[in-house]
Design an enzyme around this catalytic site. Structure first.
Site, mmCIF file in Angstrom:
data_model
loop_
_atom_site.group_PDB
_atom_site.id
_atom_site.type_symbol
_atom_site.label_atom_id
_atom_site.label_comp_id
_atom_site.label_asym_id
_atom_site.label_seq_id
_atom_site.Cartn_x
_atom_site.Cartn_y
_atom_site.Cartn_z
ATOM 1 N N ARG A 65 0.832 -1.208 0.000
ATOM 2 C CA ARG A 65 0.000 0.000 0.000
ATOM 3 C C ARG A 65 0.867 1.259 0.000
ATOM 4 O O ARG A 65 0.553 2.246 -0.683
ATOM 5 C CB ARG A 65 -0.920 -0.028 1.226
ATOM 6 C CG ARG A 65 -1.828 1.192 1.362
ATOM 7 C CD ARG A 65 -2.852 1.013 2.462
ATOM 8 N NE ARG A 65 -3.480 2.282 2.810
ATOM 9 C CZ ARG A 65 -3.377 2.882 3.990
ATOM 10 N NH1 ARG A 65 -2.678 2.310 4.962
ATOM 11 N NH2 ARG A 65 -3.963 4.043 4.218
ATOM 12 N N HIS A 69 0.499 3.991 -2.994
ATOM 13 C CA HIS A 69 0.019 5.338 -2.722
ATOM 14 C C HIS A 69 1.086 6.388 -3.019
ATOM 15 O O HIS A 69 0.752 7.549 -3.280
ATOM 16 C CB HIS A 69 -0.473 5.449 -1.280
ATOM 17 C CG HIS A 69 -1.848 4.892 -1.091
ATOM 18 N ND1 HIS A 69 -2.832 5.532 -0.366
ATOM 19 C CD2 HIS A 69 -2.418 3.755 -1.548
ATOM 20 C CE1 HIS A 69 -3.949 4.810 -0.388
ATOM 21 N NE2 HIS A 69 -3.705 3.722 -1.089
ATOM 22 N N HIS A 203 -5.764 -6.697 -3.550
ATOM 23 C CA HIS A 203 -6.616 -6.862 -2.367
ATOM 24 C C HIS A 203 -6.664 -8.312 -1.900
ATOM 25 O O HIS A 203 -7.317 -8.609 -0.899
ATOM 26 C CB HIS A 203 -8.035 -6.362 -2.647
ATOM 27 C CG HIS A 203 -8.154 -4.882 -2.688
ATOM 28 N ND1 HIS A 203 -9.296 -4.231 -3.116
ATOM 29 C CD2 HIS A 203 -7.276 -3.904 -2.360
ATOM 30 C CE1 HIS A 203 -9.110 -2.923 -3.043
ATOM 31 N NE2 HIS A 203 -7.894 -2.701 -2.581
ATOM 32 N N TRP A 219 -10.205 -9.039 2.884
ATOM 33 C CA TRP A 219 -10.879 -9.430 1.653
ATOM 34 C C TRP A 219 -10.906 -10.953 1.482
ATOM 35 O O TRP A 219 -11.835 -11.486 0.894
ATOM 36 C CB TRP A 219 -10.181 -8.823 0.438
ATOM 37 C CG TRP A 219 -10.423 -7.366 0.222
ATOM 38 C CD1 TRP A 219 -11.455 -6.802 -0.466
ATOM 39 C CD2 TRP A 219 -9.607 -6.274 0.666
ATOM 40 N NE1 TRP A 219 -11.335 -5.428 -0.482
ATOM 41 C CE2 TRP A 219 -10.207 -5.077 0.205
ATOM 42 C CE3 TRP A 219 -8.419 -6.188 1.406
ATOM 43 C CZ2 TRP A 219 -9.656 -3.823 0.468
ATOM 44 C CZ3 TRP A 219 -7.876 -4.947 1.667
ATOM 45 C CH2 TRP A 219 -8.497 -3.787 1.204
ATOM 46 N N ASP A 264 -14.812 -3.131 -5.254
ATOM 47 C CA ASP A 264 -14.453 -4.510 -5.594
ATOM 48 C C ASP A 264 -15.581 -5.178 -6.390
ATOM 49 O O ASP A 264 -15.360 -5.752 -7.460
ATOM 50 C CB ASP A 264 -14.186 -5.326 -4.322
ATOM 51 C CG ASP A 264 -13.002 -4.826 -3.523
ATOM 52 O OD1 ASP A 264 -11.928 -4.671 -4.117
ATOM 53 O OD2 ASP A 264 -13.156 -4.600 -2.310
#
Length: 297
Positions: A65, A69, A203, A219, A264
């Site tokens: 992540r 980002h 994810h 997830w 999603d």
């Protein structure tokens, strides 16, 4: 010994914003090579330290992540330009380090990396912060069972928060929006529908934290395993709409307590996205191949 000088310079993710320079452009490739050869700093040593960190702290998802980002603010369309992987999140007085979408990254992720950062970036000058974040994510993907991702070096670090983009709006995706929003975010970065679906497959690891995103839950049933389970579970399970305690809408499977966000499930609902979901659910090797291709753009 493999050193950074032996590897391709410059990331292809945001070609308009990057140049093949190291550590703020202060040292060229040959200088980095010479410094590394004269010290105990090496790519093998750095990679081993990152592997140890991911294994010991189970922190692979947040490192992925962090890298996404950092790089994902790039845009060239919908009225937006600029943005690049420059580690501007290091500065929390404003800019990217203060974006709500980056909650947990400047403190948790960078805290985990701090000992490695001190040795290889701040003291050794072996590579930039932004290059370290990229390598850390790629190592994490591999440690968790995913594909080998080639790392290209040469990102230049921001000197302060003023080198951030102006806002996360229009640059980073929101989990409570659908397919139109995903295209609005990803197409200005040069991504196709297939790229959007395959990158969403990240994810397959990690989970949502109420105090960071307002969403809650993993997830998949094995959130530290990088495989195609995200797509397989999306296809096989049913999810009930709910509202997390912070007020964010999401969907949860009643049996496993795993979740899917609106963004999603949009991959299943959109007729152009769904065939790619079906492909990756059936063929992990196709997912890995296409993921690497999109991830290094």
């Amino acid at each position: 010994m493999v050193t950074l000088a032996m590897l391709p310079a410059a990331s292809a993710f945001a070609p308009r914003s990057l140049a093949p320079r190291f550590v703020g452009g202060r040292r060229g490739v040959s200088e980095v090579f010479a410094a590394a050869s004269a010290s105990d700093l090496s790519l093998e040593g750095l990679t081993a330290k990152l592997e140890e960190l991911v294994t010991a702290k189970n922190c692979g998802p947040i490192l992925i992540r962090l890298s996404w980002h950092d790089a994902g603010v790039f845009a060239d369309g919908n009225g937006l330009t600029g943005g690049c992987p420059n580690a501007a999140m290091r500065f929390t007085d404003g800019g990217e380090g203060a974006f709500g979408a980056n909650a947990g990254l400047p403190d948790v992720a960078l805290g985990l990396l701090e000992p490695i950062t001190a040795k290889y970036v701040e003291d050794g000058g072996f590579l930039s912060h932004a290059d370290l974040w990229t390598l850390a994510a790629n190592v994490a993907i591999k440690v968790m069972g995913g594909p080998d991702v080639p790392t290209r070096f040469g990102r230049t670090d921001a000197k302060d928060s003023s080198e951030s983009v102006e806002s996360q709006v229009g640059r980073l995706p929101d989990g409570d929006k659908g397919s139109d929003h995903l295209r609005d975010i990803f197409q200005p970065k040069g991504f196709s529908d297939k790229d959007i679906v395959v990158l969403s497959g990240a994810h397959t690891v990690g989970e949502c934290h109420l105090d960071r995103s307002g969403f809650d839950g993993p997830w998949t049933e094995e959130p530290l395993k990088f495989d195609n389970t995200y797509f397989k579970e999306m296809m096989a399970k049913s999810y009930d709409a709910e509202t997390a305690s912070q007020g964010c809408p999401q969907h949860r499977n009643a049996d496993t307590k795993t979740i899917m966000l609106i963004s999603d499930l949009a991959l299943l609902e959109d007729p152009a996205f769904k065939p790619h979901v079906e492909t990756y659910a059936a063929d992990q090797s196709a997912f890995f191949k296409d993921f690497v291709s999109a991830w290094v753009k």
